[in-house]
Motif scaffolding. Structure first.
Motif, PDB file in Angstrom:
ATOM      1  N   ILE A   1       5.857   9.459   6.574  1.00 54.27           N
ATOM      2  CA  ILE A   1       6.607  10.176   5.550  1.00 54.27           C
ATOM      3  C   ILE A   1       7.102  11.480   6.151  1.00 54.27           C
ATOM      4  O   ILE A   1       6.416  12.088   6.985  1.00 54.27           O
ATOM      5  N   ASP A   2       8.308  11.896   5.770  1.00 51.10           N
ATOM      6  CA  ASP A   2       8.871  13.174   6.199  1.00 51.10           C
ATOM      7  C   ASP A   2       8.742  14.171   5.048  1.00 51.10           C
ATOM      8  O   ASP A   2       9.179  13.889   3.915  1.00 51.10           O
ATOM      9  N   VAL A   3       8.139  15.328   5.318  1.00 51.21           N
ATOM     10  CA  VAL A   3       7.866  16.303   4.258  1.00 51.21           C
ATOM     11  C   VAL A   3       8.169  17.715   4.739  1.00 51.21           C
ATOM     12  O   VAL A   3       8.183  17.983   5.949  1.00 51.21           O
ATOM     13  N   PRO A   4       8.381  18.659   3.806  1.00 52.55           N
ATOM     14  CA  PRO A   4       8.462  20.077   4.194  1.00 52.55           C
ATOM     15  C   PRO A   4       7.116  20.549   4.736  1.00 52.55           C
ATOM     16  O   PRO A   4       6.078  19.949   4.456  1.00 52.55           O
ATOM     17  N   ARG A   5       7.124  21.647   5.460  1.00 52.78           N
ATOM     18  CA  ARG A   5       5.891  22.133   6.089  1.00 52.78           C
ATOM     19  C   ARG A   5       4.794  22.395   5.070  1.00 52.78           C
ATOM     20  O   ARG A   5       3.619  22.150   5.340  1.00 52.78           O
ATOM     21  N   GLU A   6       5.146  22.860   3.883  1.00 51.26           N
ATOM     22  CA  GLU A   6       4.122  23.194   2.898  1.00 51.26           C
ATOM     23  C   GLU A   6       3.458  21.957   2.289  1.00 51.26           C
ATOM     24  O   GLU A   6       2.454  22.084   1.580  1.00 51.26           O
ATOM     25  N   CYS A   7       3.995  20.785   2.555  1.00 53.86           N
ATOM     26  CA  CYS A   7       3.431  19.551   1.995  1.00 53.86           C
ATOM     27  C   CYS A   7       2.674  18.720   3.041  1.00 53.86           C
ATOM     28  O   CYS A   7       2.294  17.575   2.778  1.00 53.86           O
ATOM     29  N   VAL A   8       2.465  19.278   4.228  1.00 55.41           N
ATOM     30  CA  VAL A   8       1.875  18.507   5.325  1.00 55.41           C
ATOM     31  C   VAL A   8       0.445  18.065   5.014  1.00 55.41           C
ATOM     32  O   VAL A   8       0.054  16.930   5.318  1.00 55.41           O
ATOM     33  N   VAL A   9      -0.362  18.930   4.417  1.00 53.91           N
ATOM     34  CA  VAL A   9      -1.766  18.582   4.156  1.00 53.91           C
ATOM     35  C   VAL A   9      -1.853  17.346   3.258  1.00 53.91           C
ATOM     36  O   VAL A   9      -2.592  16.399   3.548  1.00 53.91           O
ATOM     37  N   GLY A  10      -1.084  17.339   2.174  1.00 52.35           N
ATOM     38  CA  GLY A  10      -1.098  16.185   1.283  1.00 52.35           C
ATOM     39  C   GLY A  10      -0.594  14.930   1.968  1.00 52.35           C
ATOM     40  O   GLY A  10      -1.116  13.827   1.752  1.00 52.35           O
ATOM     41  N   ALA A  11       0.423  15.078   2.836  1.00 54.16           N
ATOM     42  CA  ALA A  11       0.973  13.934   3.554  1.00 54.16           C
ATOM     43  C   ALA A  11      -0.058  13.345   4.515  1.00 54.16           C
ATOM     44  O   ALA A  11      -0.161  12.128   4.668  1.00 54.16           O
ATOM     45  N   ILE A  12      -0.826  14.217   5.173  1.00 51.03           N
ATOM     46  CA  ILE A  12      -1.875  13.742   6.086  1.00 51.03           C
ATOM     47  C   ILE A  12      -2.899  12.918   5.317  1.00 51.03           C
ATOM     48  O   ILE A  12      -3.320  11.849   5.766  1.00 51.03           O
ATOM     49  N   CYS A  13      -3.295  13.400   4.145  1.00 51.37           N
ATOM     50  CA  CYS A  13      -4.259  12.661   3.321  1.00 51.37           C
ATOM     51  C   CYS A  13      -3.699  11.304   2.907  1.00 51.37           C
ATOM     52  O   CYS A  13      -4.382  10.280   2.994  1.00 51.37           O
ATOM     53  N   ASP A  14      -2.442  11.280   2.466  1.00 50.94           N
ATOM     54  CA  ASP A  14      -1.839  10.034   1.987  1.00 50.94           C
ATOM     55  C   ASP A  14      -1.660   9.015   3.116  1.00 50.94           C
ATOM     56  O   ASP A  14      -1.978   7.832   2.957  1.00 50.94           O
ATOM     57  N   VAL A  15      -1.158   9.477   4.253  1.00 50.07           N
ATOM     58  CA  VAL A  15      -0.887   8.550   5.366  1.00 50.07           C
ATOM     59  C   VAL A  15      -2.188   8.017   5.956  1.00 50.07           C
ATOM     60  O   VAL A  15      -2.298   6.821   6.243  1.00 50.07           O
ATOM     61  N   SER A  16      -3.179   8.870   6.137  1.00 50.28           N
ATOM     62  CA  SER A  16      -4.444   8.420   6.729  1.00 50.28           C
ATOM     63  C   SER A  16      -5.140   7.415   5.824  1.00 50.28           C
ATOM     64  O   SER A  16      -5.656   6.396   6.291  1.00 50.28           O
ATOM     65  N   LEU A  17      -5.152   7.680   4.516  1.00 48.61           N
ATOM     66  CA  LEU A  17      -5.789   6.757   3.590  1.00 48.61           C
ATOM     67  C   LEU A  17      -5.031   5.444   3.520  1.00 48.61           C
ATOM     68  O   LEU A  17      -5.637   4.363   3.465  1.00 48.61           O
ATOM     69  N   ALA A  18      -3.697   5.504   3.555  1.00 54.69           N
ATOM     70  CA  ALA A  18      -2.898   4.281   3.530  1.00 54.69           C
ATOM     71  C   ALA A  18      -3.152   3.443   4.778  1.00 54.69           C
ATOM     72  O   ALA A  18      -3.301   2.217   4.701  1.00 54.69           O
ATOM     73  N   SER A  19      -3.220   4.096   5.934  1.00 54.26           N
ATOM     74  CA  SER A  19      -3.465   3.384   7.189  1.00 54.26           C
ATOM     75  C   SER A  19      -4.802   2.660   7.143  1.00 54.26           C
ATOM     76  O   SER A  19      -4.920   1.489   7.526  1.00 54.26           O
ATOM     77  N   TRP A  20      -5.836   3.378   6.661  1.00 50.17           N
ATOM     78  CA  TRP A  20      -7.154   2.761   6.546  1.00 50.17           C
ATOM     79  C   TRP A  20      -7.143   1.620   5.539  1.00 50.17           C
ATOM     80  O   TRP A  20      -7.728   0.559   5.773  1.00 50.17           O
ATOM     81  N   SER A  21      -6.466   1.819   4.402  1.00 48.29           N
ATOM     82  CA  SER A  21      -6.448   0.811   3.344  1.00 48.29           C
ATOM     83  C   SER A  21      -5.774  -0.477   3.788  1.00 48.29           C
ATOM     84  O   SER A  21      -6.192  -1.571   3.405  1.00 48.29           O
ATOM     85  N   ILE A  22      -4.720  -0.365   4.593  1.00 45.88           N
ATOM     86  CA  ILE A  22      -4.019  -1.554   5.083  1.00 45.88           C
ATOM     87  C   ILE A  22      -4.974  -2.428   5.889  1.00 45.88           C
ATOM     88  O   ILE A  22      -5.072  -3.635   5.678  1.00 45.88           O
ATOM     89  N   VAL A  23      -5.682  -1.814   6.817  1.00 42.88           N
ATOM     90  CA  VAL A  23      -6.628  -2.562   7.646  1.00 42.88           C
ATOM     91  C   VAL A  23      -7.758  -3.122   6.796  1.00 42.88           C
ATOM     92  O   VAL A  23      -8.173  -4.268   6.955  1.00 42.88           O
ATOM     93  N   ASP A  24      -8.257  -2.305   5.872  1.00 41.24           N
ATOM     94  CA  ASP A  24      -9.360  -2.738   5.021  1.00 41.24           C
ATOM     95  C   ASP A  24      -8.967  -3.939   4.169  1.00 41.24           C
ATOM     96  O   ASP A  24      -9.728  -4.909   4.063  1.00 41.24           O
TER      97      ASP A  24
ATOM     98  N   VAL B   1       0.831  -1.202   0.000  1.00 42.75           N
ATOM     99  CA  VAL B   1       0.000   0.000   0.000  1.00 42.75           C
ATOM    100  C   VAL B   1       0.866   1.252   0.000  1.00 42.75           C
ATOM    101  O   VAL B   1       0.606   2.214  -0.737  1.00 42.75           O
ATOM    102  N   ALA B   2       1.921   1.255   0.813  1.00 38.21           N
ATOM    103  CA  ALA B   2       2.763   2.440   0.975  1.00 38.21           C
ATOM    104  C   ALA B   2       3.530   2.780  -0.299  1.00 38.21           C
ATOM    105  O   ALA B   2       3.748   3.959  -0.612  1.00 38.21           O
ATOM    106  N   GLU B   3       3.955   1.777  -1.032  1.00 39.56           N
ATOM    107  CA  GLU B   3       4.733   2.026  -2.247  1.00 39.56           C
ATOM    108  C   GLU B   3       3.971   2.873  -3.253  1.00 39.56           C
ATOM    109  O   GLU B   3       4.567   3.684  -3.973  1.00 39.56           O
ATOM    110  N   ALA B   4       2.656   2.707  -3.314  1.00 37.71           N
ATOM    111  CA  ALA B   4       1.843   3.442  -4.284  1.00 37.71           C
ATOM    112  C   ALA B   4       1.902   4.950  -4.045  1.00 37.71           C
ATOM    113  O   ALA B   4       1.815   5.734  -4.998  1.00 37.71           O
ATOM    114  N   ASP B   5       2.078   5.376  -2.790  1.00 38.36           N
ATOM    115  CA  ASP B   5       2.128   6.802  -2.455  1.00 38.36           C
ATOM    116  C   ASP B   5       3.510   7.239  -1.988  1.00 38.36           C
ATOM    117  O   ASP B   5       3.652   8.326  -1.406  1.00 38.36           O
ATOM    118  N   GLU B   6       4.505   6.387  -2.210  1.00 37.43           N
ATOM    119  CA  GLU B   6       5.890   6.688  -1.832  1.00 37.43           C
ATOM    120  C   GLU B   6       6.012   6.993  -0.342  1.00 37.43           C
ATOM    121  O   GLU B   6       6.714   7.914   0.076  1.00 37.43           O
TER     122      GLU B   6
END
Length: 249
Positions: free
Chosen positions: A99-122, A84-89
């Protein structure tokens, strides 16, 4: 009410709903954001934010792993999480997606990590429940038909839980004002864990059905019996018709 007042009322409703949907808390140097995405147990996906050398680390703080651990399916975490994680790097360690990101990329990182976490369990817990064997299913159907009448018994039904996952169940009883689900369960751990997960999801519905596990021998389940008992009622297949009726009430 004027159009301007209507717009103001809608705006206030939207602000209130948004506040309720997303909860933020702070613990030490870390911040946690609860998002309106639920694992099938009903627990909300949560991300954690921490300062790191490259900016901000966004992680699921191991919540996907813990969700799987509660149902005994954590052994599948690493392989599924990597895929799952490989798809979103994203990165994966033994228990966490991050994932470690610059401050300006935090919103996108939150979306990617939360969806990945849910997808793994699903992906792991949405796998079909281990089959109990046609002879066990047939035996249960014959018993339920004798107790409740065959017109009230539907076999091999898929029932949608609060997570929108479709769970295959042995039989559904249509009672006067509610439904009761009877699920045959063997003694194998995988069967117990899957059915426990399914029952927790179904039990989270707004109007949940009565949930009944049917086992050959409760004592033979050992500690696994408590997992089924937490999620619903447990009876033995050989018990009296009255026990069946009380279990479905």
């Amino acid at each position: 009410m004027s159009m301007a007042n209507k717009r103001e009322a809608v705006a206030k409703i939207a602000d209130a709903v948004a506040h309720d949907l997303i909860q933020v808390s702070h613990w030490g140097d870390s911040s946690f954001i609860n998002l309106p995405i639920a694992y099938f147990s009903g627990t909300f996906v949560t991300v954690r934010l921490d300062h790191v050398r490259k900016g901000i680390r966004v992680s699921d703080n191991g919540f996907a792993f813990r969700e799987l651990e509660s149902f005994g399916t954590e052994g599948s975490f690493q392989k599924t999480a990597q895929r799952v994680a490989e798809a979103d790097e994203l990165n994966v360690n033994r228990r966490t997606v991050f994932i470690d990101v610059p401050r300006e990329c935090v919103v996108g990182a939150i979306c990617d990590v939360s969806l990945a976490s849910w997808s793994i369990v699903d992906k792991i817990n949405a796998r079909p429940i281990e089959q109990t064997g046609p002879e066990i299913e047939d035996r249960l159907y014959d018993r339920l038909a004798a107790v409740f009448g065959d017109t009230h018994v539907s076999v091999n039904q898929e029932v949608v839980g609060s997570s929108s996952i479709k769970w295959p169940m042995s039989a559904v009883i249509d009672a006067d004002d509610h439904k009761a689900i009877f699920q045959a369960v063997n003694n194998r751990a995988n069967s117990v864990y899957r059915i426990s997960a399914a029952f927790h999801d179904l039990g989270s519905l707004h109007k949940p059905p009565v949930l009944v596990s049917v086992v050959d021998n409760q004592d033979a389940l050992g500690a696994k019996l408590s997992l089924l008992a937490q999620a619903g009622r447990v009876i033995e297949g050989s018990q009296s018709d009255d026990v069946y009726r009380k279990a479905a009430a």
